[in-house]
Scaffold this active site. Sequence first.
Site, mmCIF file in Angstrom:
data_model
loop_
_atom_site.group_PDB
_atom_site.id
_atom_site.type_symbol
_atom_site.label_atom_id
_atom_site.label_comp_id
_atom_site.label_asym_id
_atom_site.label_seq_id
_atom_site.Cartn_x
_atom_site.Cartn_y
_atom_site.Cartn_z
ATOM 1 C CD GLN A 1 -3.371 -4.069 6.663
ATOM 2 O OE1 GLN A 1 -3.283 -3.112 5.902
ATOM 3 N NE2 GLN A 1 -4.001 -5.184 6.318
ATOM 4 C CG ASP B 1 -9.654 -0.112 4.849
ATOM 5 O OD1 ASP B 1 -9.344 -0.409 3.674
ATOM 6 O OD2 ASP B 1 -8.999 -0.480 5.838
ATOM 7 C CE LYS C 1 -3.842 -2.367 2.223
ATOM 8 N NZ LYS C 1 -4.534 -2.735 3.454
#
Length: 287
Positions: free
Chosen positions: A98, A121, A54
């Site tokens: 994460q 997200d 990422k």
Amino acid sequence: MPAQLIDGKSLAETLRQQVGSRAARFLSLHGRAPGLTVILVGSNPASEVYVRHKVAACEKAGIASQLIRLDATCSSEALLEQIGRLNKDRTVDGILVQLPLPKHIAEKTIIQAIAPGKDVDGFHPVNAGALFTGQPCLKPCTPLGVMVMLEHHNTALRGAEAVVVGASNIVGKPLAMMLLQAGATVTLCNSKTQNLEEKTRRADVLVAAVGRPGLISAEMVKPGAVVIDVGINRLESGQLVGDVDFDRVARVAKAITPVPGGVGPMTIAMLLQNTLDAAESFASLST
Ligand code: NAP
């Protein structure tokens, strides 16, 4: 005739270049690059790999990325404090924590602490609710990537039978909602579903998002279906495979995604796109 391959890797590359152009434009308009901060708690090996990808993708696209590492033993309060600070930081457009988090930290609490406008997200209940009710919002990257792939391949969704196998909050459920909004008739299956094959054989568009290699056999696929494999499984041999028996299903399907090189690269491309969307909408509010 073998199925057409839906190449997520090359589509993702095109989209990443488009994000790069938008990021350059954002920089020239606002005097700063769009910014994404990733928080990694602990050192789960798979999470380390995802985070590295990422951050590298951000750098390539001209997005200023920052990685905050917290010890696996850190408290929920310490993590919430970081999120609170990032929520207020005007140079941070996207915040990504994460997952999974260590067991002593409640994921729901952490996700809810992220400002919905920075929730790249798309997991915050405000974004999930907006998706459910068809309002503009930041959408979860993996299902969004699947929708973009289907659109790019001109897959007819209006009136189509779509079957999603796997009903998690991050993939299956939001994808079912997006397919429904695109006009498909959606069946969402989980581990309790009876006669799975009977459902999957109805699908014009079949998505597997479970995490079980070989779950979808050729007999479960309607001839001519479009098959999207979200699953990522590492076999004992080290080989990476999806949930679909690729070689056999490719003989009956019209189109199919490979693993690797299918949905995976699209997920990262969508994260970059979400970060740009967040940055642009944040900038438009403050001008
Ligand atoms: P998850 O949270 O474990 O959810 C799995 C879902 O599959 C659950 O809804 C579960 O049902 C259902 N399920 C389990 N066994 C089943 C069966 N035999 N038949 C039908 N449904 C079954 O997994 P996830 O996070 O959604 O991830 C799913 C897969 O996608 C994993 O392989 C993951 O690595 C992969 N993934 C890939 C990407 C990417 O970028 N390509 C991104 C995210 C995830 P219940 O609800 O009843 O438990």
